[in-house]
Write a protein that holds these residues in place. Structure first.
Motif, short mmCIF file in Angstrom:
data_model
loop_
_atom_site.label_atom_id
_atom_site.label_comp_id
_atom_site.label_asym_id
_atom_site.label_seq_id
_atom_site.Cartn_x
_atom_site.Cartn_y
_atom_site.Cartn_z
N MET A 1 13.10 7.84 -4.30
CA MET A 1 12.20 6.91 -4.98
C MET A 1 12.88 5.57 -5.23
N PHE A 2 14.11 5.61 -5.78
CA PHE A 2 14.81 4.37 -6.09
C PHE A 2 15.28 3.65 -4.84
N ASP A 3 15.51 4.40 -3.75
CA ASP A 3 15.85 3.75 -2.48
C ASP A 3 14.68 2.90 -1.99
N VAL A 4 13.47 3.46 -2.07
CA VAL A 4 12.28 2.71 -1.67
C VAL A 4 12.11 1.48 -2.55
N TYR A 5 12.30 1.66 -3.85
CA TYR A 5 12.15 0.55 -4.79
C TYR A 5 13.17 -0.55 -4.52
N ARG A 6 14.43 -0.15 -4.33
CA ARG A 6 15.50 -1.13 -4.15
C ARG A 6 15.34 -1.89 -2.83
N SER A 7 15.03 -1.18 -1.75
CA SER A 7 14.95 -1.83 -0.43
C SER A 7 13.69 -2.67 -0.26
N ASN A 8 12.70 -2.46 -1.12
CA ASN A 8 11.44 -3.23 -1.00
C ASN A 8 11.11 -3.93 -2.32
N PHE A 9 12.14 -4.23 -3.10
CA PHE A 9 11.95 -4.77 -4.44
C PHE A 9 11.15 -6.08 -4.42
N ILE A 10 11.56 -7.02 -3.60
CA ILE A 10 10.92 -8.34 -3.59
C ILE A 10 9.46 -8.23 -3.18
N THR A 11 9.18 -7.42 -2.15
CA THR A 11 7.80 -7.29 -1.69
C THR A 11 6.92 -6.63 -2.74
N LEU A 12 7.40 -5.53 -3.33
CA LEU A 12 6.59 -4.79 -4.30
C LEU A 12 6.35 -5.61 -5.57
N VAL A 13 7.39 -6.25 -6.07
CA VAL A 13 7.21 -7.10 -7.25
C VAL A 13 6.35 -8.30 -6.90
N GLY A 14 6.50 -8.82 -5.70
CA GLY A 14 5.67 -9.94 -5.26
C GLY A 14 4.20 -9.57 -5.20
N ILE A 15 3.90 -8.34 -4.77
CA ILE A 15 2.51 -7.88 -4.75
C ILE A 15 1.93 -7.90 -6.16
N MET A 16 2.72 -7.50 -7.13
CA MET A 16 2.26 -7.55 -8.52
C MET A 16 2.12 -8.98 -9.01
N ALA A 17 3.13 -9.81 -8.71
CA ALA A 17 3.19 -11.15 -9.29
C ALA A 17 2.13 -12.09 -8.74
#
Length: 310
Positions: A1-17
Protein backbone atom coordinates in the motif's frame (compact mmCIF):
# COMPACT_ATOMS: atom_id res chain seq x y z
CA UNK A 1 0.00 0.00 0.00
CA UNK A 2 2.69 2.50 1.02
CA UNK A 3 4.80 1.58 -2.02
CA UNK A 4 1.90 2.59 -4.28
CA UNK A 5 1.40 5.78 -2.28
CA UNK A 6 5.07 6.73 -2.28
CA UNK A 7 5.73 6.01 -5.97
CA UNK A 8 2.60 7.87 -7.10
CA UNK A 9 2.47 10.56 -4.41
CA UNK A 10 2.51 13.61 -6.68
CA UNK A 11 -0.11 12.24 -9.06
CA UNK A 12 -2.51 11.07 -6.34
CA UNK A 13 -2.23 14.25 -4.28
CA UNK A 14 -2.51 16.26 -7.49
CA UNK A 15 -5.78 14.49 -8.32
CA UNK A 16 -7.12 15.65 -4.97
CA UNK A 17 -5.67 19.16 -5.17
CA UNK A 18 -6.73 20.11 -8.69
CA UNK A 19 -10.38 20.04 -7.64
CA UNK A 20 -10.32 20.48 -3.86
CA UNK A 21 -8.12 23.60 -3.73
CA UNK A 22 -10.31 25.75 -6.05
CA UNK A 23 -13.50 24.48 -4.41
CA UNK A 24 -12.27 25.34 -0.92
CA UNK A 25 -10.99 28.76 -1.98
CA UNK A 26 -14.36 29.59 -3.54
CA UNK A 27 -16.09 28.24 -0.44
CA UNK A 28 -14.10 30.54 1.84
CA UNK A 29 -14.79 33.52 -0.40
CA UNK A 30 -18.56 33.09 -0.64
CA UNK A 31 -19.13 32.06 2.97
CA UNK A 32 -16.58 34.19 4.85
CA UNK A 33 -15.57 37.21 2.77
CA UNK A 34 -18.96 38.97 2.42
CA UNK A 35 -19.84 41.19 5.37
CA UNK A 36 -23.46 40.17 4.96
CA UNK A 37 -24.29 36.47 4.50
CA UNK A 38 -25.26 35.49 0.98
CA UNK A 39 -28.59 33.60 1.10
CA UNK A 40 -28.05 29.94 0.22
CA UNK A 41 -24.26 30.30 -0.09
CA UNK A 42 -23.58 27.75 2.63
CA UNK A 43 -25.90 25.12 1.15
CA UNK A 44 -24.53 25.75 -2.35
CA UNK A 45 -20.97 25.27 -1.11
CA UNK A 46 -21.85 22.03 0.70
CA UNK A 47 -23.47 20.54 -2.42
CA UNK A 48 -20.59 21.58 -4.68
CA UNK A 49 -18.02 20.28 -2.18
CA UNK A 50 -19.82 16.91 -2.01
CA UNK A 51 -19.88 16.63 -5.80
CA UNK A 52 -16.19 17.56 -5.93
CA UNK A 53 -15.39 14.94 -3.31
CA UNK A 54 -17.21 12.25 -5.31
CA UNK A 55 -15.32 13.30 -8.45
CA UNK A 56 -11.89 13.15 -6.82
CA UNK A 57 -12.71 9.75 -5.30
CA UNK A 58 -13.64 8.37 -8.72
CA UNK A 59 -10.49 9.76 -10.37
CA UNK A 60 -8.22 8.48 -7.59
CA UNK A 61 -9.81 5.02 -7.67
CA UNK A 62 -9.35 4.82 -11.43
CA UNK A 63 -5.72 5.96 -11.10
CA UNK A 64 -4.88 3.27 -8.54
CA UNK A 65 -6.46 0.64 -10.80
CA UNK A 66 -4.26 1.80 -13.65
CA UNK A 67 -1.18 1.70 -11.42
CA UNK A 68 -2.08 -1.86 -10.48
CA UNK A 69 -2.00 -2.69 -14.20
CA UNK A 70 1.48 -1.18 -14.52
CA UNK A 71 0.28 1.78 -16.58
CA UNK A 72 1.46 5.34 -16.20
CA UNK A 73 -1.26 7.73 -15.07
CA UNK A 74 -1.63 11.48 -14.96
CA UNK A 75 -4.06 13.91 -13.40
CA UNK A 76 -5.51 14.77 -16.80
CA UNK A 77 -6.08 11.17 -17.94
CA UNK A 78 -7.65 10.26 -14.59
CA UNK A 79 -10.36 12.92 -14.86
CA UNK A 80 -10.77 12.45 -18.61
CA UNK A 81 -11.38 8.72 -18.13
CA UNK A 82 -14.00 8.99 -15.40
CA UNK A 83 -15.78 12.11 -16.66
CA UNK A 84 -18.32 10.28 -18.92
CA UNK A 85 -19.44 8.26 -15.88
CA UNK A 86 -19.14 11.05 -13.31
CA UNK A 87 -22.88 11.64 -12.85
CA UNK A 88 -23.58 7.91 -12.46
CA UNK A 89 -20.71 7.58 -9.96
CA UNK A 90 -22.05 10.48 -7.89
CA UNK A 91 -25.49 8.86 -7.84
CA UNK A 92 -24.04 5.50 -6.83
CA UNK A 93 -21.90 6.94 -4.05
CA UNK A 94 -24.75 9.11 -2.79
CA UNK A 95 -26.85 5.94 -2.56
CA UNK A 96 -24.06 4.30 -0.55
CA UNK A 97 -23.85 7.24 1.83
CA UNK A 98 -27.61 7.21 2.28
CA UNK A 99 -27.61 3.49 3.07
CA UNK A 100 -24.92 4.01 5.72
CA UNK A 101 -26.36 7.22 7.15
CA UNK A 102 -30.00 6.19 7.62
CA UNK A 103 -29.35 3.75 10.52
CA UNK A 104 -27.14 6.35 12.21
CA UNK A 105 -29.80 9.02 11.82
CA UNK A 106 -32.37 6.66 13.30
CA UNK A 107 -30.10 6.11 16.31
CA UNK A 108 -29.74 9.86 16.85
CA UNK A 109 -33.52 10.32 16.60
CA UNK A 110 -34.10 7.58 19.17
CA UNK A 111 -31.67 9.22 21.59
CA UNK A 112 -33.20 12.64 20.98
CA UNK A 113 -36.72 11.37 21.60
CA UNK A 114 -35.64 9.69 24.83
CA UNK A 115 -33.91 12.84 26.05
CA UNK A 116 -36.85 15.04 25.04
CA UNK A 117 -39.37 12.86 26.88
CA UNK A 118 -37.20 12.97 30.00
CA UNK A 119 -36.80 16.75 29.88
CA UNK A 120 -40.51 17.39 29.22
CA UNK A 121 -41.47 15.08 32.05
CA UNK A 122 -39.10 16.86 34.41
CA UNK A 123 -40.41 20.29 33.37
CA UNK A 124 -44.01 19.22 33.94
CA UNK A 125 -43.17 17.79 37.30
CA UNK A 126 -44.03 14.26 36.19
CA UNK A 127 -42.64 11.66 38.51
CA UNK A 128 -41.91 8.24 37.16
CA UNK A 129 -41.01 5.24 39.23
CA UNK A 130 -37.30 4.43 39.13
CA UNK A 131 -37.82 0.89 37.72
CA UNK A 132 -39.88 2.30 34.87
CA UNK A 133 -37.20 4.89 34.09
CA UNK A 134 -34.52 2.22 34.07
CA UNK A 135 -36.55 0.04 31.72
CA UNK A 136 -37.25 2.95 29.37
CA UNK A 137 -33.61 4.04 29.35
CA UNK A 138 -32.49 0.46 28.66
CA UNK A 139 -34.88 0.13 25.73
CA UNK A 140 -33.70 3.43 24.24
CA UNK A 141 -30.04 2.44 24.69
CA UNK A 142 -30.59 -0.97 23.06
CA UNK A 143 -32.44 0.55 20.11
CA UNK A 144 -29.76 3.23 19.63
CA UNK A 145 -26.89 0.74 19.85
CA UNK A 146 -28.71 -1.55 17.43
CA UNK A 147 -29.10 1.27 14.93
CA UNK A 148 -25.42 2.22 15.22
CA UNK A 149 -24.42 -1.45 14.84
CA UNK A 150 -26.57 -1.69 11.72
CA UNK A 151 -24.85 1.41 10.30
CA UNK A 152 -21.44 -0.23 10.88
CA UNK A 153 -22.58 -3.48 9.27
CA UNK A 154 -23.92 -1.64 6.21
CA UNK A 155 -20.74 0.44 5.97
CA UNK A 156 -18.52 -2.63 5.70
CA UNK A 157 -20.98 -4.39 3.36
CA UNK A 158 -20.96 -1.56 0.84
CA UNK A 159 -17.45 -0.15 1.32
CA UNK A 160 -16.31 -1.44 -2.10
CA UNK A 161 -19.15 0.14 -4.09
CA UNK A 162 -16.82 2.79 -5.56
CA UNK A 163 -14.23 0.17 -6.57
CA UNK A 164 -16.93 -2.03 -8.11
CA UNK A 165 -18.24 0.93 -10.09
CA UNK A 166 -14.84 1.93 -11.49
CA UNK A 167 -13.53 -1.57 -12.28
CA UNK A 168 -16.68 -3.52 -13.14
CA UNK A 169 -18.95 -0.64 -14.18
CA UNK A 170 -21.77 -1.88 -11.95
CA UNK A 171 -23.95 1.04 -10.92
CA UNK A 172 -26.39 2.04 -8.21
CA UNK A 173 -28.00 -0.94 -6.42
CA UNK A 174 -25.95 -3.42 -8.46
CA UNK A 175 -22.75 -1.85 -7.14
CA UNK A 176 -23.91 -2.13 -3.52
CA UNK A 177 -25.05 -5.73 -3.90
CA UNK A 178 -21.80 -6.71 -5.61
CA UNK A 179 -19.79 -5.16 -2.76
CA UNK A 180 -21.85 -7.10 -0.21
CA UNK A 181 -21.23 -10.32 -2.16
CA UNK A 182 -17.45 -9.78 -1.99
CA UNK A 183 -17.53 -8.96 1.74
CA UNK A 184 -19.42 -12.12 2.72
CA UNK A 185 -17.19 -14.36 4.82
CA UNK A 186 -14.62 -11.61 5.44
CA UNK A 187 -16.64 -9.03 7.38
CA UNK A 188 -14.69 -9.19 10.65
CA UNK A 189 -11.28 -9.17 8.95
CA UNK A 190 -12.26 -6.16 6.87
CA UNK A 191 -13.65 -4.34 9.90
CA UNK A 192 -10.35 -4.84 11.72
CA UNK A 193 -8.33 -3.52 8.77
CA UNK A 194 -10.65 -0.55 8.30
CA UNK A 195 -10.43 0.36 11.98
CA UNK A 196 -6.63 0.00 11.97
CA UNK A 197 -6.19 2.20 8.89
CA UNK A 198 -8.66 4.71 10.30
CA UNK A 199 -6.74 4.83 13.58
CA UNK A 200 -3.45 5.41 11.73
CA UNK A 201 -5.10 8.14 9.64
CA UNK A 202 -6.38 9.93 12.76
CA UNK A 203 -3.00 9.69 14.51
CA UNK A 204 -1.09 11.10 11.54
CA UNK A 205 -3.71 13.81 11.03
CA UNK A 206 -3.53 14.79 14.71
CA UNK A 207 0.29 14.81 14.60
CA UNK A 208 0.12 17.64 12.05
CA UNK A 209 -3.06 19.50 12.98
CA UNK A 210 -2.38 19.82 16.73
CA UNK A 211 0.97 21.68 16.30
CA UNK A 212 -0.75 23.86 13.68
CA UNK A 213 -3.46 24.65 16.21
CA UNK A 214 -0.84 25.83 18.70
CA UNK A 215 1.09 27.83 16.09
CA UNK A 216 -2.11 29.53 14.90
CA UNK A 217 -2.79 30.85 18.39
CA UNK A 218 -5.01 28.03 19.67
CA UNK A 219 -8.26 29.40 18.21
CA UNK A 220 -11.38 28.51 20.20
CA UNK A 221 -14.32 26.56 18.84
CA UNK A 222 -16.23 29.85 18.62
CA UNK A 223 -13.57 31.39 16.38
CA UNK A 224 -13.43 28.26 14.25
CA UNK A 225 -17.18 28.46 13.71
CA UNK A 226 -17.11 32.23 13.06
CA UNK A 227 -17.14 33.23 9.39
CA UNK A 228 -14.46 35.92 9.62
CA UNK A 229 -11.86 36.00 6.88
CA UNK A 230 -8.36 36.78 8.14
CA UNK A 231 -8.89 35.30 11.59
CA UNK A 232 -6.37 32.93 13.10
CA UNK A 233 -8.82 30.13 12.46
CA UNK A 234 -8.21 30.49 8.71
CA UNK A 235 -4.68 29.13 9.17
CA UNK A 236 -6.09 26.01 10.79
CA UNK A 237 -8.63 25.58 8.00
CA UNK A 238 -5.95 25.79 5.32
CA UNK A 239 -3.83 23.26 7.20
CA UNK A 240 -6.83 20.94 7.49
CA UNK A 241 -7.40 21.09 3.72
CA UNK A 242 -3.73 20.39 2.90
CA UNK A 243 -3.36 17.53 5.38
CA UNK A 244 -6.60 15.92 4.20
CA UNK A 245 -5.48 16.07 0.56
CA UNK A 246 -2.17 14.41 1.44
CA UNK A 247 -3.70 11.63 3.55
CA UNK A 248 -6.88 10.89 1.57
CA UNK A 249 -5.12 8.80 -1.13
CA UNK A 250 -4.15 6.28 1.57
CA UNK A 251 -7.82 5.52 2.20
CA UNK A 252 -8.46 5.12 -1.54
CA UNK A 253 -5.47 2.82 -2.00
CA UNK A 254 -6.42 0.69 1.00
CA UNK A 255 -10.00 0.29 -0.22
CA UNK A 256 -9.20 -0.74 -3.76
CA UNK A 257 -6.35 -3.09 -2.77
CA UNK A 258 -8.69 -4.84 -0.32
CA UNK A 259 -11.18 -5.12 -3.18
CA UNK A 260 -8.55 -6.80 -5.37
CA UNK A 261 -7.51 -9.05 -2.50
CA UNK A 262 -11.09 -10.29 -2.04
CA UNK A 263 -11.44 -11.02 -5.75
CA UNK A 264 -8.17 -12.95 -5.72
CA UNK A 265 -9.26 -14.99 -2.71
CA UNK A 266 -12.80 -15.69 -3.89
CA UNK A 267 -12.66 -15.61 -7.70
CA UNK A 268 -9.09 -16.32 -8.80
CA UNK A 269 -8.88 -12.75 -10.04
CA UNK A 270 -5.75 -11.81 -12.00
CA UNK A 271 -4.37 -8.85 -13.94
CA UNK A 272 -5.68 -10.16 -17.27
CA UNK A 273 -9.22 -10.06 -15.89
CA UNK A 274 -8.64 -6.54 -14.56
CA UNK A 275 -7.29 -5.43 -17.94
CA UNK A 276 -10.42 -6.75 -19.67
CA UNK A 277 -12.74 -5.08 -17.14
CA UNK A 278 -10.88 -1.77 -17.49
CA UNK A 279 -11.39 -1.91 -21.27
CA UNK A 280 -8.06 -3.29 -22.52
CA UNK A 281 -7.83 -6.25 -24.87
CA UNK A 282 -4.60 -7.40 -23.24
CA UNK A 283 -2.23 -6.48 -20.45
CA UNK A 284 -0.37 -3.26 -21.21
CA UNK A 285 3.38 -3.50 -21.62
CA UNK A 286 4.91 -1.38 -18.89
CA UNK A 287 8.54 -0.33 -18.68
CA UNK A 288 8.36 -0.41 -14.91
CA UNK A 289 8.14 -3.28 -12.49
CA UNK A 290 4.81 -4.32 -11.01
CA UNK A 291 3.83 -1.60 -8.52
CA UNK A 292 2.68 -4.01 -5.86
CA UNK A 293 4.90 -6.54 -4.07
CA UNK A 294 3.72 -10.04 -4.91
CA UNK A 295 5.12 -13.04 -3.12
CA UNK A 296 6.44 -16.06 -4.97
CA UNK A 297 3.52 -18.13 -3.70
CA UNK A 298 1.08 -15.54 -4.99
CA UNK A 299 2.77 -15.44 -8.40
CA UNK A 300 2.74 -19.23 -8.73
CA UNK A 301 -0.01 -20.62 -6.50
CA UNK A 302 -0.01 -24.26 -5.62
CA UNK A 303 -2.72 -26.45 -7.02
CA UNK A 304 -6.08 -25.72 -5.43
CA UNK A 305 -4.82 -22.55 -3.68
CA UNK A 306 -5.78 -18.97 -4.40
CA UNK A 307 -3.07 -16.25 -4.63
CA UNK A 308 -3.21 -13.35 -2.22
CA UNK A 309 -1.78 -9.86 -2.20
CA UNK A 310 1.02 -9.52 0.31
Amino acid sequence: MFDVYRSNFITLVGIMAVVQVPINIVGMLITELPRKPIPGAGLFYILVALAAGFLTLAAATWAVSEVYLGRRVSIRTAYKSIWPRAAAFMGTYALYLAAVSIPGIIAVIIIFIGAAVTVVGAMNGTTVAMPAMIVAASIIAILALGAFALALIVYVWFVFSSSVFIVEDKRYISSLLRSRQLVQGHWWRLLGIILLVGFIYICVYAAFIVPTWFLSGRPSIESLMANTIGSKAIVLRVADILISMILSPIIVITTILLYYDLRIRKEGFDLQVLAAEMGYSELPVADVSHPLPVSESAAEPASGEQPTIE
